[in-house]
Design a protein around this motif. Structure first.
Motif, PDB file in Angstrom:
ATOM      1  N   GLY A   1      -5.868  -5.332  -3.336  1.00 22.69           N
ATOM      2  CA  GLY A   1      -4.827  -4.354  -3.638  1.00 22.69           C
ATOM      3  C   GLY A   1      -5.518  -3.046  -3.910  1.00 22.69           C
TER       4      GLY A   1
ATOM      5  N   SER B   1      -2.713  -1.109  -8.498  1.00 24.01           N
ATOM      6  CA  SER B   1      -1.777  -2.157  -8.094  1.00 24.01           C
ATOM      7  C   SER B   1      -1.670  -3.244  -9.154  1.00 24.01           C
TER       8      SER B   1
ATOM      9  N   LYS C   1      -4.421  -5.225 -10.210  1.00 21.73           N
ATOM     10  CA  LYS C   1      -5.423  -6.281 -10.059  1.00 21.73           C
ATOM     11  C   LYS C   1      -6.209  -6.507 -11.348  1.00 21.73           C
TER      12      LYS C   1
ATOM     13  N   HIS D   1     -11.189  -4.501  -3.817  1.00 21.19           N
ATOM     14  CA  HIS D   1     -10.360  -3.637  -2.974  1.00 21.19           C
ATOM     15  C   HIS D   1     -10.852  -3.712  -1.531  1.00 21.19           C
TER      16      HIS D   1
ATOM     17  N   VAL E   1      -2.243 -10.629  -1.961  1.00 20.47           N
ATOM     18  CA  VAL E   1      -2.218  -9.175  -1.848  1.00 20.47           C
ATOM     19  C   VAL E   1      -1.299  -8.616  -2.919  1.00 20.47           C
ATOM     20  N   MET E   2      -1.799  -7.659  -3.689  1.00 16.13           N
ATOM     21  CA  MET E   2      -0.991  -7.051  -4.754  1.00 16.13           C
ATOM     22  C   MET E   2      -0.610  -5.634  -4.388  1.00 16.13           C
ATOM     23  N   SER E   3       0.592  -5.269  -4.770  1.00 15.15           N
ATOM     24  CA  SER E   3       1.027  -3.888  -4.584  1.00 15.15           C
ATOM     25  C   SER E   3       2.066  -3.595  -5.645  1.00 15.15           C
TER      26      SER E   3
ATOM     27  N   THR F   1       0.603  -5.631   3.628  1.00 18.04           N
ATOM     28  CA  THR F   1      -0.611  -6.311   4.078  1.00 18.04           C
ATOM     29  C   THR F   1      -1.039  -5.785   5.446  1.00 18.04           C
TER      30      THR F   1
END
Lengths: 267, 663
Positions: free
Chosen positions: A42, A46, A48, A206, A220-222, A244
């Motif tokens: 991410g 985001s 993480k 990242h 996946v982080m957002s 993604t």
């Protein structure tokens, strides 16, 4: 049958009060099975790193459950947390800040083995074995951190995390401060440990290329949410979520960004 | 990176005595000796009554006599013991009490810490001497009372410094890691915090000594310190004061003593602070290394003629002669994008900063030729031409703008100061550039402060600012390293647009091979301050590199679309001061030959048309050589993936030896 070592369920985290309250994690759910490595990617902001802090118990979530081997950490008291904490170890990002400059490597490792009375002399063999795991000589124990390169320091930090015999290792951007040849060195050590020790790891980065080389599965982080969580090969081959896709498309692959004029090296 | 190259390799601080520190320690030692012996030698003389009172200075009584007819010089010397004892007593109380209090507050946990710190703030705001005077006046005045009073009054300073320093150290990763390991607070304090804050506390101790000397002398002078029949310097000063207009001599002795002791304490404090400062370290003096005079004639005359930027045999060196950049030659054609890759410490930023005349202080650059356009950089080029013909984009957009000034002023500054453009016109052009750089709401941005922009927007504004003067050369030093990958792609496109629109040549510094090969026309690879290979971006992209270092670098870079495991390079780069005589990469090289250790390889055209500084692959006559490289590098990759990371190549042993020596 695999054991579920770590489980996050509906974790919410926010910082600040009133109008300045900021939601950092929204309803985050994650599972991690024994012997698996989950890559968490991410962009900055985001969430993480906050997630990493929640997992190791440095940040308490406002809502949700964190189960380590089925034990709930979110509801645990101070002492239970202290006990659970040792079962999850963090490898910090900056190898220059994560080792006490005034302590020999041996003392640092001894402290991880026995936080109350650890002395390097008492645990000589264990320390040598730990250093061997990260491909370092036993005589490294007598030196101070400044004698080592960034990659070697990061390997020492890994050895320290292993010293506790943790169930889960959280690696937070462990290679982002390193040059690429050194990064390869650290990735190599992690790769070998995964193979030889069935290491369970939450690998935060990242850098998608790095995550690809370390992980079994990728999340996946957002914007404080996990938008996609898949097996590694599937996420790189056929990403589903738009974010993604954008992330993968943005990685420079060396292909020219524009049509090139015919320039050649001067002869 | 620039700074990292200058920093000494080992950050271990060592006490390096400064002249001030030596002087302070010498005076203090003399005073201590005096305190020890004076009462035995001059004790009787100082106490003997019956002399002539109020005598002025004479050869018998240098500082005259006091109202009771006693010799002031003898009394001053004898009073050294009392005064110093009192000072040490007060300092000890302050240090032990203050550090203890500070540590206790820090250990007690977040809530107590918060309240405790506020309390210390309140305590510190009371003047120490005033507090001591009240204590001394309320209790019966005397030596012990004033020592305790001054000691207690100085405690808060120590307590605050201790908590502040502890909080600072506690924020470091190694402390939080120790916490995660379950190290209890007291042990944390003893093993992790105290050793790392001892130095500033030591400095404060010497300062506290001076402060308590002044305060104690002040109390005695006012008559609420030492009481008759004892005496210290302050008391002697007070005695001498009564008749100062008729007989100034008796005041001189104690005054000089107080000044000397205070000065010694101050010098020791200053000296300790300077000697312990990590910035003072490094700078080993080294003998002349065997100088490899660059017969590197690498610069191509025909290419250099029309070039927008030329550096020929560029050397950047430390004051002791250590070459951080060692004979780099490059030329950039108009409109060309040249990339420089290398790992930290390879000298890529220093090379670029030499082209902008922006080397950090102790470094100097020398070159046979160094110019941008027709602007000669070897002499003293005009500042305004430097500012307008070279644009720079730095790595970190958050620190390259001044945070307290609005963007508008910062963007138009160069144009107005060096370009002779009026305010309105400069503004118009700035807005236009911001638009071209795809900064959102360009008009409004001019009135905003840098922190109101996101990292990506700020880097766009940085590029707009660099392009404002229509520079011939844009130097971009790791312009996307601090940015997220999605923003990075946009910023790289922006650089390409600027290049196409204005024909600006770009020198792009990056550690990221993928970034460089996707943007540049031509790529220079640097290792240990030297140029090792020059190749087209196409060749780099196709991994068609010749130099073993470039190949190793490519093999170490993980790719997002491939499963090949990245392979590490055994050993580490040499320190610039310990660069081996021959090829700098020789100790880590898989293809090393005896000649590599002896002779520095020159840049030569290889079979594929790139230029590499390598004895082995640089031999076009020997057809077998490139094939050997072909076989060599992938083999290394396989070996590393099979065997536990670490010693794999036969050369590793040699590399490790070299590493040992480097330590």
């Amino acid at each position: 049958m695999t054991t579920r070592v770590l489980e996050l369920d509906g974790v919410d985290v926010s910082f600040g009060f009133g109008s300045r309250r900021k939601h950092v994690l929204h309803d985050v759910g994650l599972t991690l099975d024994e012997g698996r490595t989950l890559g968490l990617v991410g962009e900055s902001g985001s969430g993480k790193s906050t997630l990493a802090k929640v997992v190791v118990g440095l940040v308490r979530p406002a809502a949700g459950r964190i189960l380590i081997d089925g034990e709930d950490m979110a509801g645990a008291g101070r002492e239970r947390i202290a006990r659970l904490r040792r079962r999850i170890q963090l490898i910090p990002q900056d190898p220059y800040a994560s080792l006490n400059p005034r302590m020999t490597v041996g003392d640092a490792l001894a402290e991880a083995i026995d936080p109350l009375r650890g002395r390097a002399e008492a645990h000589r063999d264990t320390i040598a074995a730990l250093l061997a795991k990260v491909s370092m000589d036993a005589d490294a124990a007598d030196r101070y951190p400044h004698a080592f390169s960034g990659g070697q320091r990061q390997r020492i930090a890994i050895a320290r995390a292993l010293a506790v015999g943790p169930e889960v290792i959280v690696a937070d951007e462990v290679t982002s401060a390193l040059d690429c040849s050194v990064q390869a060195e650290v990735l190599g050590v992690l790769r070998d440990l995964r193979a030889s020790m069935r290491l369970t790891m939450l690998f935060i980065s990242h850098d998608l290329a790095v995550v690809r080389h370390v992980s079994d599965e990728v999340a996946v982080m957002s914007g404080g949410r996990i938008v996609e969580h898949e097996q590694r090969d599937r996420i790189f081959a056929s990403p589903q979520h738009d974010y993604t896709k954008l992330l993968l498309a943005s990685v420079p692959d060396g292909k020219p960004l524009r049509e090139r004029r015919g320039t050649a090296v001067s002869k | 990176m620039t700074v990292a190259a200058v920093k000494p390799a080992a950050p271990r601080r060592r006490l390096r005595p400064t002249p001030g520190l030596i002087a302070g320690l010498t005076v203090m030692a003399a005073l201590l000796l005096l305190a020890l012996v004076a009462p035995w030698i001059w004790g009787d003389e100082a106490e003997a009554l019956g002399g002539t009172p109020y005598l002025p200075s004479s050869s018998e009584h240098w500082f005259g006599t006091d109202p009771q007819g006693r010799d002031v010089l003898a009394r001053t010397l004898v009073a050294t013991r009392t005064t110093l004892l009192m000072c040490f007593g007060a300092t000890a109380i302050a240090a032990v009490g203050g550090i203890g209090l500070g540590a206790a507050i820090w250990v007690a946990g977040p809530r107590v810490r918060e309240i405790g710190q506020r309390l210390i703030d309140v305590m510190i705001s009371y003047p120490a001497v005033l507090l001591a005077m009240i204590v001394a006046a309320v209790l019966s005045p005397g030596a012990v009372t004033s020592v305790v009073a001054i000691g207690l009054a100085t405690c808060p300073a120590f307590a605050r410094l201790t908590t502040n320093l502890a909080a600072n150290i506690a924020a470091r990763d190694f402390v939080s890691t120790a916490r995660l390991l379950g190290v209890p607070p007291l042990r944390l304090l003893r093993r992790h915090i105290v050793p790392n804050i001892a130095e500033p506390l030591l400095v404060l101790v010497s300062v506290a000594f001076t402060v308590s000397l002044k305060a104690l002398s002040g109390l005695s002078f006012l008559g609420i310190g030492v009481q008759i029949p004892s005496y210290d310097w302050g008391k002697l000063l007070a005695d001498g004061l009564q008749d100062i207009y008729n007989n100034p001599a008796p005041v001189i002795g104690p005054s000089v003593a107080i000044v000397l002791a205070g000065l010694a304490g101050g010098l020791i404090g200053d000296g300790l602070a300077a000697a312990l400062s990590p910035n003072e370290g490094g700078g080993r003096a080294r003998g002349d290394r065997a100088k490899v005079k660059a017969a590197l004639g690498a610069l191509d005359a025909s290419a250099a003629a029309g070039a927008v930027a030329v550096a020929d045999d560029l050397v950047v060196s430390l004051p002791d002669g250590t070459r951080l950049v060692d004979g780099v030659s490059l030329s950039i054609a108009p409109g060309e994008i040249v990339g420089v890759v290398g790992e930290s410490g390879s000298g890529k930023s220093l090379t670029a900063m030499s082209l902008a005349k922006l080397l950090p202080e102790p470094l100097r650059s020398d070159a046979a030729q160094l110019r941008v356009g027709d602007l000669d950089l070897t002499g003293n080029p005009s500042r305004s031409r430097l500012a307008t013909e070279i644009g720079i984009v730095y790595q970190d957009p958050s620190s390259s703008f001044n945070p307290v000034l609005k963007l508008g002023g910062q963007l138009t500054e160069t144009l107005r100061v060096h370009g002779g453009v009026g305010r309105g016109e400069a503004r118009r052009r700035a807005v236009e550039q911001l638009k071209l750089a795809h900064v959102t709401h360009p008009e409004a941005r001019m009135k905003q402060y840098p922190h109101e922009l996101s990292g990506g927007q700020r880097q766009r504004a940085m590029i707009a600012s660099a392009m404002l003067t229509k520079p011939k050369l844009l130097i971009a030093d790791e312009p996307t390293t601090a940015l997220d990958v999605t923003v990075q792609a946009e910023v790289l496109k922006l650089l390409l647009e600027a290049n196409e629109r204005d024909g600006t040549a770009i020198l792009l510094i990056s550690h990221d091979i993928a970034v460089v090969s996707s943007v540049c026309d031509r790529v220079l690879v640097m290792y240990s301050g030297r140029l090792v290979e020059e190749l087209t971006a196409g060749q780099l992209r196709a991994k068609d590199a010749q130099h073993p270092y470039t190949r190793a670098l490519l093999a170490a870079t993980p790719a997002v679309d491939e499963d090949t495991e990245p392979a590490s390079i055994p050993g580490r780069p040499p320190q610039p001061a310990d660069r081996p005589a021959g090829c700098a990469f020789a100790p880590r090289c898989a293809l090393v030959r005896p000649v590599c250790h002896e002779e520095r390889p020159l840049l030569r055209i290889t079979g594929t048309g790139s230029r590499a500084a390598c004895h082995v692959v640089g031999e076009p006559a020997e057809a077998g050589a490139p094939a050997a490289v072909e076989a060599g590098a992938p083999a290394a990759v396989h070996e590393t993936s099979d065997v536990p990371a670490g010693p794999v190549l036969p050369e590793q042993g040699a590399a490790q030896d070299a590493e040992e020596t480097a330590r």
